[in-house]
Each structure stands twice: as structure tokens, then as C-alpha cells.
Motif scaffolding. Structure first.
Motif, PDB file in Angstrom:
ATOM      1  N   ALA A  54      82.000  53.680  40.708  1.00 10.63           N
ATOM      2  CA  ALA A  54      82.809  53.411  39.514  1.00 10.63           C
ATOM      3  C   ALA A  54      83.049  51.915  39.327  1.00 10.63           C
ATOM      4  CB  ALA A  54      84.146  54.149  39.609  1.00 10.63           C
ATOM      5  N   GLY A  55      82.608  51.109  40.276  1.00  9.66           N
ATOM      6  CA  GLY A  55      82.730  49.672  40.128  1.00  9.66           C
ATOM      7  C   GLY A  55      83.956  49.084  40.781  1.00  9.66           C
ATOM      8  N   THR A  56      84.742  49.883  41.481  1.00 12.01           N
ATOM      9  CA  THR A  56      85.910  49.339  42.164  1.00 12.01           C
ATOM     10  C   THR A  56      85.465  48.705  43.460  1.00 12.01           C
ATOM     11  OG1 THR A  56      86.363  51.428  43.260  1.00 12.01           O
ATOM     12  CG2 THR A  56      87.489  51.016  41.163  1.00 12.01           C
ATOM     13  N   ARG A  57      86.141  47.654  43.830  1.00 12.97           N
ATOM     14  CA  ARG A  57      85.783  46.949  45.062  1.00 12.97           C
ATOM     15  C   ARG A  57      86.756  47.314  46.168  1.00 12.97           C
ATOM     16  NH1 ARG A  57      83.944  40.855  43.871  1.00 12.97           N
ATOM     17  NH2 ARG A  57      81.944  41.437  43.009  1.00 12.97           N
ATOM     18  N   SER A  58      86.233  47.207  47.377  1.00 12.51           N
ATOM     19  CA  SER A  58      87.078  47.428  48.545  1.00 12.51           C
ATOM     20  C   SER A  58      88.130  46.328  48.619  1.00 12.51           C
ATOM     21  CB  SER A  58      86.216  47.405  49.797  1.00 12.51           C
ATOM     22  OG  SER A  58      87.031  47.411  50.938  1.00 12.51           O
ATOM     23  N   THR A  59      89.335  46.683  48.954  1.00 17.01           N
ATOM     24  CA  THR A  59      90.415  45.697  49.068  1.00 17.01           C
ATOM     25  C   THR A  59      90.361  45.000  50.429  1.00 17.01           C
ATOM     26  OG1 THR A  59      91.913  47.393  49.888  1.00 17.01           O
ATOM     27  CG2 THR A  59      91.947  46.911  47.509  1.00 17.01           C
ATOM     28  N   ARG A  60      89.464  45.420  51.250  1.00 17.90           N
ATOM     29  CA  ARG A  60      89.383  44.904  52.613  1.00 17.90           C
ATOM     30  C   ARG A  60      89.057  43.403  52.645  1.00 17.90           C
ATOM     31  NH1 ARG A  60      85.839  47.694  57.343  1.00 17.90           N
ATOM     32  NH2 ARG A  60      86.830  46.555  58.998  1.00 17.90           N
ATOM     33  N   ASN A  61      88.163  42.954  51.770  1.00 20.22           N
ATOM     34  CA  ASN A  61      87.737  41.554  51.813  1.00 20.22           C
ATOM     35  C   ASN A  61      88.372  40.704  50.719  1.00 20.22           C
ATOM     36  OD1 ASN A  61      86.044  41.953  53.997  1.00 20.22           O
ATOM     37  ND2 ASN A  61      84.375  42.675  52.705  1.00 20.22           N
ATOM     38  N   LYS A  62      89.298  41.248  49.929  1.00 19.31           N
ATOM     39  CA  LYS A  62      89.963  40.465  48.881  1.00 19.31           C
ATOM     40  C   LYS A  62      90.943  39.495  49.487  1.00 19.31           C
ATOM     41  CE  LYS A  62      89.745  43.494  44.908  1.00 19.31           C
ATOM     42  NZ  LYS A  62      90.521  44.229  43.941  1.00 19.31           N
ATOM     43  N   ARG A  63      91.003  38.307  48.885  1.00 20.16           N
ATOM     44  CA  ARG A  63      91.966  37.309  49.348  1.00 20.16           C
ATOM     45  C   ARG A  63      93.115  37.261  48.368  1.00 20.16           C
ATOM     46  NH1 ARG A  63      88.400  32.414  51.788  1.00 20.16           N
ATOM     47  NH2 ARG A  63      87.126  33.757  53.061  1.00 20.16           N
ATOM     48  N   SER A  64      94.296  37.103  48.890  1.00 20.28           N
ATOM     49  CA  SER A  64      95.493  37.050  48.029  1.00 20.28           C
ATOM     50  C   SER A  64      95.694  35.680  47.476  1.00 20.28           C
ATOM     51  CB  SER A  64      96.729  37.466  48.811  1.00 20.28           C
ATOM     52  OG  SER A  64      96.544  38.773  49.299  1.00 20.28           O
ATOM     53  N   GLN A 100      75.002  55.457  64.438  1.00 23.32           N
ATOM     54  CA  GLN A 100      75.680  56.425  63.571  1.00 23.32           C
ATOM     55  C   GLN A 100      77.054  55.908  63.156  1.00 23.32           C
ATOM     56  OE1 GLN A 100      73.137  58.620  62.404  1.00 23.32           O
ATOM     57  NE2 GLN A 100      75.002  59.770  62.160  1.00 23.32           N
ATOM     58  N   LYS A 101      77.811  55.382  64.122  1.00 27.48           N
ATOM     59  CA  LYS A 101      79.153  54.854  63.827  1.00 27.48           C
ATOM     60  C   LYS A 101      79.077  53.739  62.795  1.00 27.48           C
ATOM     61  CE  LYS A 101      81.268  55.594  68.345  1.00 27.48           C
ATOM     62  NZ  LYS A 101      81.748  54.873  69.542  1.00 27.48           N
ATOM     63  N   ARG A 102      78.143  52.809  63.007  1.00 28.08           N
ATOM     64  CA  ARG A 102      78.023  51.669  62.098  1.00 28.08           C
ATOM     65  C   ARG A 102      77.561  52.106  60.712  1.00 28.08           C
ATOM     66  NH1 ARG A 102      77.689  46.328  64.710  1.00 28.08           N
ATOM     67  NH2 ARG A 102      78.384  46.651  66.834  1.00 28.08           N
ATOM     68  N   THR A 103      76.702  53.105  60.648  1.00 33.93           N
ATOM     69  CA  THR A 103      76.261  53.627  59.354  1.00 33.93           C
ATOM     70  C   THR A 103      77.442  54.225  58.603  1.00 33.93           C
ATOM     71  OG1 THR A 103      74.040  54.077  60.188  1.00 33.93           O
ATOM     72  CG2 THR A 103      74.720  55.289  58.224  1.00 33.93           C
ATOM     73  N   GLU A 104      78.275  54.989  59.302  1.00 37.88           N
ATOM     74  CA  GLU A 104      79.456  55.583  58.680  1.00 37.88           C
ATOM     75  C   GLU A 104      80.432  54.508  58.208  1.00 37.88           C
ATOM     76  OE1 GLU A 104      79.917  58.774  57.809  1.00 37.88           O
ATOM     77  OE2 GLU A 104      77.867  59.022  58.538  1.00 37.88           O
ATOM     78  N   LEU A 105      80.620  53.464  59.013  1.00 40.84           N
ATOM     79  CA  LEU A 105      81.507  52.366  58.611  1.00 40.84           C
ATOM     80  C   LEU A 105      80.975  51.665  57.358  1.00 40.84           C
ATOM     81  CD1 LEU A 105      82.465  50.734  62.032  1.00 40.84           C
ATOM     82  CD2 LEU A 105      83.999  51.878  60.425  1.00 40.84           C
ATOM     83  N   GLN A 106      79.671  51.452  57.313  1.00 39.22           N
ATOM     84  CA  GLN A 106      79.075  50.808  56.139  1.00 39.22           C
ATOM     85  C   GLN A 106      79.254  51.664  54.893  1.00 39.22           C
ATOM     86  OE1 GLN A 106      75.033  50.106  57.370  1.00 39.22           O
ATOM     87  NE2 GLN A 106      75.527  48.115  58.264  1.00 39.22           N
ATOM     88  N   LYS A 107      79.118  52.972  55.052  1.00 35.70           N
ATOM     89  CA  LYS A 107      79.300  53.879  53.906  1.00 35.70           C
ATOM     90  C   LYS A 107      80.728  53.797  53.392  1.00 35.70           C
ATOM     91  CE  LYS A 107      75.848  57.365  55.049  1.00 35.70           C
ATOM     92  NZ  LYS A 107      75.665  58.754  55.487  1.00 35.70           N
ATOM     93  N   ARG A 108      81.698  53.731  54.305  1.00 30.36           N
ATOM     94  CA  ARG A 108      83.107  53.669  53.904  1.00 30.36           C
ATOM     95  C   ARG A 108      83.462  52.339  53.245  1.00 30.36           C
ATOM     96  NH1 ARG A 108      85.376  56.011  59.155  1.00 30.36           N
ATOM     97  NH2 ARG A 108      85.676  53.829  59.600  1.00 30.36           N
ATOM     98  N   ASP A 109      82.828  51.260  53.697  1.00 24.93           N
ATOM     99  CA  ASP A 109      83.160  49.933  53.198  1.00 24.93           C
ATOM    100  C   ASP A 109      82.449  49.573  51.892  1.00 24.93           C
ATOM    101  OD1 ASP A 109      84.870  49.535  55.266  1.00 24.93           O
ATOM    102  OD2 ASP A 109      83.511  48.294  56.439  1.00 24.93           O
ATOM    103  N   ARG A 110      81.459  50.348  51.477  1.00 26.51           N
ATOM    104  CA  ARG A 110      80.751  50.060  50.230  1.00 26.51           C
ATOM    105  C   ARG A 110      81.651  50.332  49.037  1.00 26.51           C
ATOM    106  NH1 ARG A 110      75.386  53.032  51.883  1.00 26.51           N
ATOM    107  NH2 ARG A 110      74.452  51.379  53.094  1.00 26.51           N
ATOM    108  N   PRO A 111      81.500  49.526  47.973  1.00 30.45           N
ATOM    109  CA  PRO A 111      82.274  49.810  46.753  1.00 30.45           C
ATOM    110  C   PRO A 111      81.819  51.141  46.154  1.00 30.45           C
ATOM    111  CG  PRO A 111      81.150  47.672  46.614  1.00 30.45           C
ATOM    112  CD  PRO A 111      80.701  48.337  47.875  1.00 30.45           C
ATOM    113  N   SER A 112      82.745  51.812  45.482  1.00 32.82           N
ATOM    114  CA  SER A 112      82.391  53.088  44.857  1.00 32.82           C
ATOM    115  C   SER A 112      81.499  52.833  43.657  1.00 32.82           C
ATOM    116  CB  SER A 112      83.647  53.840  44.425  1.00 32.82           C
ATOM    117  OG  SER A 112      84.225  53.179  43.327  1.00 32.82           O
TER     118      SER A 112
END
Length: 114
Positions: free
Chosen positions: A104-114, A90-102
Motif C-alpha cells: 500500500a506504500g506505507t513505510r516501516s517506522t523502524r528506520n524513520k528519523r524524528s 530462514q530467520k533472516r528471510t522472515e525478518l526481511q519480510k517483516r521489515d519490507r514496506p507494505s
């Protein structure tokens, strides 16, 4: 056809165990009614179970740890392990849901490199 037991929707096995512990008359009445109807048989619940059986090999030390922890919760170790697996999934499913891009096409900033 026997009546289905009316029980609340439970959010965890612990909640269900607590409810059954505080309502022993519900099951006793159902068993008595089934006995009166002649529909009480051995193993009926096991034959009608909808959950498949899965076999996994575990390290003996992990089994010992699970037994100890389960005992402190008043559970059988198999039930305790099932609860742990369910909770972690359940925890991992919730984390996956939060980490998925919306959508609207926006990407999560979590894996972006500067």
C-alpha cells in the motif's frame, strides 16, 4: 521403475531423524525390495542427489565447537552446520519480510528519523 519411499513432510532434520529412527522397517523393506529387483547399487543416492556440494573454510575452533554441539544432539557435525545455516537463513528471510514496506506504500517506522 522402483517405488518412491512414502515418508511424511519433515519440518527439520531432527524431526526426520526421529521418524527414521522409529520406522527402521520402512528403509529395510525398501532395501530388501531393491535387492530382490536387482536395483540395489552402491552410491545411487549420492549420484542422484539434487543438492550441490559447497566448500567453505572455517576456523578450527569453530569446527571443534560444532563437533561438540553436534555430538550432544546426536548428529554429524556437517549435518549440524547445515542445519544451523538453514535455520539462520530462514530467520533472516522472515525478518526481511517483516521489515519490507507494505504494498500500500506505507513505510516501516523502524528506520524513520524524528
Amino acid at each position: 521403475m522402483p517405488e518412491k519411499l512414502k515418508t511424511p513432510d519433515f519440518h527439520s532434520e531432527a524431526e526426520e531423524a526421529e521418524w527414521w529412527d522409529s520406522h527402521p522397517d520402512v528403509l529395510a523393506d525398501a532395501l530388501e525390495a531393491a535387492s530382490t529387483r536387482g536395483t540395489l547399487t552402491t552410491g545411487t543416492a549420492a549420484r542422484k542427489a539434487k543438492t550441490p556440494t559447497t566448500t567453505i573454510r572455517l576456523d578450527p575452533a569453530d569446527i571443534a565447537r560444532a563437533r561438540s554441539q553436534a555430538e550432544s544432539c546426536g548428529l554429524r557435525y556437517q549435518t549440524y552446520l547445515k542445519m544451523l545455516i538453514h535455520t539462520e537463513l530462514q530467520k533472516r528471510t522472515e525478518l526481511q519480510k517483516r521489515d519490507r514496506p507494505s504494498k500500500a506504500g506505507t513505510r516501516s517506522t523502524r528506520n524513520k528519523r524524528s
